[in-house]
Scaffold this motif. Structure first.
Motif, PDB file in Angstrom:
ATOM      1  N   VAL A  32     -15.131  14.762  -0.906  1.00  0.00           N
ATOM      2  CA  VAL A  32     -15.823  15.757  -0.098  1.00  0.00           C
ATOM      3  C   VAL A  32     -16.207  15.294   1.300  1.00  0.00           C
ATOM      4  N   ALA A  33     -16.408  13.988   1.517  1.00  0.00           N
ATOM      5  CA  ALA A  33     -16.888  13.555   2.831  1.00  0.00           C
ATOM      6  C   ALA A  33     -16.609  12.081   3.070  1.00  0.00           C
ATOM      7  N   THR A  34     -16.652  11.725   4.343  1.00  0.00           N
ATOM      8  CA  THR A  34     -16.584  10.318   4.733  1.00  0.00           C
ATOM      9  C   THR A  34     -17.537  10.097   5.897  1.00  0.00           C
ATOM     10  N   ASN A  35     -18.058   8.900   5.997  1.00  0.00           N
ATOM     11  CA  ASN A  35     -18.957   8.527   7.078  1.00  0.00           C
ATOM     12  C   ASN A  35     -18.360   7.331   7.808  1.00  0.00           C
ATOM     13  N   LYS A  76      -4.124  17.934   1.931  1.00  0.00           N
ATOM     14  CA  LYS A  76      -3.631  18.813   0.868  1.00  0.00           C
ATOM     15  C   LYS A  76      -4.430  20.116   0.804  1.00  0.00           C
ATOM     16  N   GLY A  77      -4.761  20.660   1.985  1.00  0.00           N
ATOM     17  CA  GLY A  77      -5.473  21.931   2.057  1.00  0.00           C
ATOM     18  C   GLY A  77      -6.975  21.844   1.878  1.00  0.00           C
ATOM     19  N   LYS A  78      -7.515  20.654   1.624  1.00  0.00           N
ATOM     20  CA  LYS A  78      -8.957  20.474   1.399  1.00  0.00           C
ATOM     21  C   LYS A  78      -9.600  19.905   2.651  1.00  0.00           C
ATOM     22  N   SER A  79     -10.555  20.615   3.215  1.00  0.00           N
ATOM     23  CA  SER A  79     -11.277  20.167   4.407  1.00  0.00           C
ATOM     24  C   SER A  79     -12.301  19.099   4.006  1.00  0.00           C
ATOM     25  N   ILE A  80     -12.328  18.008   4.759  1.00  0.00           N
ATOM     26  CA  ILE A  80     -13.213  16.880   4.476  1.00  0.00           C
ATOM     27  C   ILE A  80     -14.299  16.815   5.551  1.00  0.00           C
ATOM     28  N   SER A  81     -15.545  16.764   5.137  1.00  0.00           N
ATOM     29  CA  SER A  81     -16.647  16.655   6.085  1.00  0.00           C
ATOM     30  C   SER A  81     -16.698  15.231   6.650  1.00  0.00           C
ATOM     31  N   ILE A  82     -16.979  15.141   7.953  1.00  0.00           N
ATOM     32  CA  ILE A  82     -17.080  13.848   8.618  1.00  0.00           C
ATOM     33  C   ILE A  82     -18.504  13.669   9.115  1.00  0.00           C
ATOM     34  N   PHE A  83     -19.082  12.526   8.791  1.00  0.00           N
ATOM     35  CA  PHE A  83     -20.395  12.165   9.302  1.00  0.00           C
ATOM     36  C   PHE A  83     -20.218  10.914  10.142  1.00  0.00           C
ATOM     37  N   GLN A  84     -20.944  10.855  11.238  1.00  0.00           N
ATOM     38  CA  GLN A  84     -20.848   9.678  12.107  1.00  0.00           C
ATOM     39  C   GLN A  84     -22.256   9.132  12.328  1.00  0.00           C
ATOM     40  N   GLU A  85     -22.863   8.703  11.243  1.00  0.00           N
ATOM     41  CA  GLU A  85     -24.240   8.192  11.244  1.00  0.00           C
ATOM     42  C   GLU A  85     -24.256   6.687  11.315  1.00  0.00           C
TER      43      GLU A  85
END
Length: 77
Positions: free
Chosen positions: A29-32, A68-77
């Motif tokens: 779901v996400a990466t930082n 693969k069609g899935k949007s990934i949230s990006i955090f830059q903390e």
């Protein structure tokens, strides 16, 4: 399905992301990562120098990776 977030998108983060998408059992779901531009994340993921080209669709939309069609949230903390 387990939801996963990766802290850092270096070699290990990209490998964990690939494994998540290839397993089908993990919802990535996400990466930082405060040091990498999201568009460059897409490029590095798609054309990884160690693991080769990703076998699937990878693109950037509104400064977010879409794998693969899935949007990934990006955090830059």
């Amino acid at each position: 399905m387990v939801k996963v977030r990766v802290n850092g998108f270096g070699l290990t983060g990209r490998l964990a992301t690939r494994a998540a998408f290839n397993s089908g059992k993990v919802d990535f779901v996400a990466t930082n990562d405060p040091f990498i531009d999201p568009n460059y994340m897409v490029y590095m993921f798609q054309y990884d120098s160690t693991h080769g080209k990703f076998k699937g669709t990878v693109k950037a939309e509104t400064r977010k990776p879409v794998i693969k069609g899935k949007s990934i949230s990006i955090f830059q903390e």
